[in-house]
Design a protein around this motif. Structure first.
Motif, PDB file in Angstrom:
ATOM      1  N   TYR A 181      72.230  68.326  42.467  1.00  0.00           N
ATOM      2  CA  TYR A 181      71.936  67.846  41.108  1.00  0.00           C
ATOM      3  C   TYR A 181      71.246  66.480  41.158  1.00  0.00           C
ATOM      4  O   TYR A 181      70.263  66.246  40.456  1.00  0.00           O
ATOM      5  CB  TYR A 181      73.206  67.766  40.267  1.00  0.00           C
ATOM      6  CG  TYR A 181      72.932  67.217  38.888  1.00  0.00           C
ATOM      7  CD1 TYR A 181      72.328  68.002  37.914  1.00  0.00           C
ATOM      8  CD2 TYR A 181      73.233  65.897  38.573  1.00  0.00           C
ATOM      9  CE1 TYR A 181      72.037  67.499  36.654  1.00  0.00           C
ATOM     10  CE2 TYR A 181      72.950  65.380  37.317  1.00  0.00           C
ATOM     11  CZ  TYR A 181      72.357  66.179  36.364  1.00  0.00           C
ATOM     12  OH  TYR A 181      72.065  65.670  35.129  1.00  0.00           O
ATOM     13  N   LYS A 204      71.763  74.257  44.623  1.00  0.00           N
ATOM     14  CA  LYS A 204      72.142  74.966  45.837  1.00  0.00           C
ATOM     15  C   LYS A 204      73.661  75.061  45.955  1.00  0.00           C
ATOM     16  O   LYS A 204      74.371  74.102  45.664  1.00  0.00           O
ATOM     17  CB  LYS A 204      71.554  74.254  47.048  1.00  0.00           C
ATOM     18  CG  LYS A 204      70.050  74.256  47.041  1.00  0.00           C
ATOM     19  CD  LYS A 204      69.493  73.514  48.215  1.00  0.00           C
ATOM     20  CE  LYS A 204      67.985  73.506  48.140  1.00  0.00           C
ATOM     21  NZ  LYS A 204      67.391  72.778  49.247  1.00  0.00           N
ATOM     22  N   ALA A 240      72.023  80.212  38.998  1.00  0.00           N
ATOM     23  CA  ALA A 240      71.336  81.502  38.882  1.00  0.00           C
ATOM     24  C   ALA A 240      69.854  81.379  39.239  1.00  0.00           C
ATOM     25  O   ALA A 240      69.293  82.267  39.890  1.00  0.00           O
ATOM     26  CB  ALA A 240      71.511  82.061  37.468  1.00  0.00           C
ATOM     27  N   LYS A 241      69.216  80.276  38.838  1.00  0.00           N
ATOM     28  CA  LYS A 241      67.796  80.056  39.140  1.00  0.00           C
ATOM     29  C   LYS A 241      67.570  79.648  40.596  1.00  0.00           C
ATOM     30  O   LYS A 241      66.448  79.669  41.079  1.00  0.00           O
ATOM     31  CB  LYS A 241      67.236  78.926  38.263  1.00  0.00           C
ATOM     32  CG  LYS A 241      66.988  79.285  36.845  1.00  0.00           C
ATOM     33  CD  LYS A 241      66.393  78.055  36.150  1.00  0.00           C
ATOM     34  CE  LYS A 241      66.130  78.267  34.695  1.00  0.00           C
ATOM     35  NZ  LYS A 241      65.616  77.038  34.067  1.00  0.00           N
ATOM     36  N   GLY A 242      68.629  79.192  41.248  1.00  0.00           N
ATOM     37  CA  GLY A 242      68.501  78.704  42.620  1.00  0.00           C
ATOM     38  C   GLY A 242      68.103  77.244  42.713  1.00  0.00           C
ATOM     39  O   GLY A 242      67.815  76.740  43.792  1.00  0.00           O
ATOM     40  N   THR A 243      68.094  76.540  41.578  1.00  0.00           N
ATOM     41  CA  THR A 243      67.730  75.123  41.599  1.00  0.00           C
ATOM     42  C   THR A 243      68.918  74.210  41.904  1.00  0.00           C
ATOM     43  O   THR A 243      68.722  73.046  42.219  1.00  0.00           O
ATOM     44  CB  THR A 243      67.070  74.699  40.266  1.00  0.00           C
ATOM     45  OG1 THR A 243      67.898  75.110  39.175  1.00  0.00           O
ATOM     46  CG2 THR A 243      65.696  75.336  40.125  1.00  0.00           C
ATOM     47  N   GLU A 263      73.305  78.199  34.753  1.00  0.00           N
ATOM     48  CA  GLU A 263      71.875  78.505  34.662  1.00  0.00           C
ATOM     49  C   GLU A 263      71.130  78.113  35.930  1.00  0.00           C
ATOM     50  O   GLU A 263      70.326  78.877  36.464  1.00  0.00           O
ATOM     51  CB  GLU A 263      71.268  77.781  33.453  1.00  0.00           C
ATOM     52  CG  GLU A 263      69.763  77.956  33.335  1.00  0.00           C
ATOM     53  CD  GLU A 263      69.144  77.109  32.221  1.00  0.00           C
ATOM     54  OE1 GLU A 263      67.919  76.956  32.240  1.00  0.00           O
ATOM     55  OE2 GLU A 263      69.886  76.595  31.358  1.00  0.00           O
ATOM     56  N   HIS A 264      71.404  76.914  36.445  1.00  0.00           N
ATOM     57  CA  HIS A 264      70.667  76.426  37.605  1.00  0.00           C
ATOM     58  C   HIS A 264      71.144  77.042  38.915  1.00  0.00           C
ATOM     59  O   HIS A 264      70.342  77.172  39.849  1.00  0.00           O
ATOM     60  CB  HIS A 264      70.662  74.901  37.634  1.00  0.00           C
ATOM     61  CG  HIS A 264      69.740  74.334  36.600  1.00  0.00           C
ATOM     62  ND1 HIS A 264      68.393  74.174  36.816  1.00  0.00           N
ATOM     63  CD2 HIS A 264      69.957  73.963  35.312  1.00  0.00           C
ATOM     64  CE1 HIS A 264      67.820  73.696  35.731  1.00  0.00           C
ATOM     65  NE2 HIS A 264      68.750  73.567  34.801  1.00  0.00           N
TER      66      HIS A 264
END
Length: 163
Positions: free
Chosen positions: A4, A129, A124-127, A121-122
């Motif tokens: 993050y 880790k 799921a998006k892979g942003t 959300e992040h």
């Protein structure tokens, strides 16, 4: 937390931990530097790196009193100190560092329910880790062992209980 923080595009992201395997994970997740305070003088390194200025932001996430005093020593004047821990014992500091000497912005933070949609959300998006964060999964019948291991005594990052 490192993943993050990397999203905020810091000039340099430094992770500190007493366990080297966690430092390896921090580098994998985006830290530029990963230092073990038991092996190097991290305050001295920060001061060298910043030509005596100090770090802009220090996020305390260990819950250990020494991390608080360490952070207050390495943060720059008018810097931001973020407390993101739960402590098992009282922590005392020289408040004149916070007010008179450095005029710090001190923030308390915790993982509120409002953080979950962003995190989900992040992930799921892979942003954000997460690979390898859960280092052990135990059945509900072994909940006592799971709680014991969650303290990190065998090097686990996160221990999950499977229902």
């Amino acid at each position: 937390m490192v993943s993050y923080a990397r999203m905020k595009n810091p000039k340099a992201l430094i992770a500190l931990d007493m366990i080297d395997s966690r430092l390896d994970k921090a580098l994998e997740f985006g830290a530029d530097y990963a230092w073990n305070p038991s092996k190097i003088d991290v305050v001295e390194e920060i001061m060298k790196m910043t030509e005596g200025y100090g770090c802009d932001v220090y996020i305390e996430a260990t819950g250990h009193p020494s991390s608080v005093t360490q952070g207050l020593s390495m943060i720059r004047k008018l810097g931001r100190f973020v407390e993101f821990s739960v402590f098992s014992e009282p922590t005392t500091v020289d408040w004149s560092i916070i007010g008179d000497r450095k005029e710090l912005d001190v923030l308390g933070a915790h993982l509120s329910p409002y953080a979950y949609p962003f995190v989900i959300e992040h992930i799921a998006k892979g942003t954000l880790k997460t690979d390898g964060i859960v280092t052990r999964m135990l059945p509900i019948e072994e909940w006592e062992k799971a709680f014991d291991l969650a303290g990190g005594k065998e090097g686990d990052l996160k221990v999950a209980i499977k229902f």
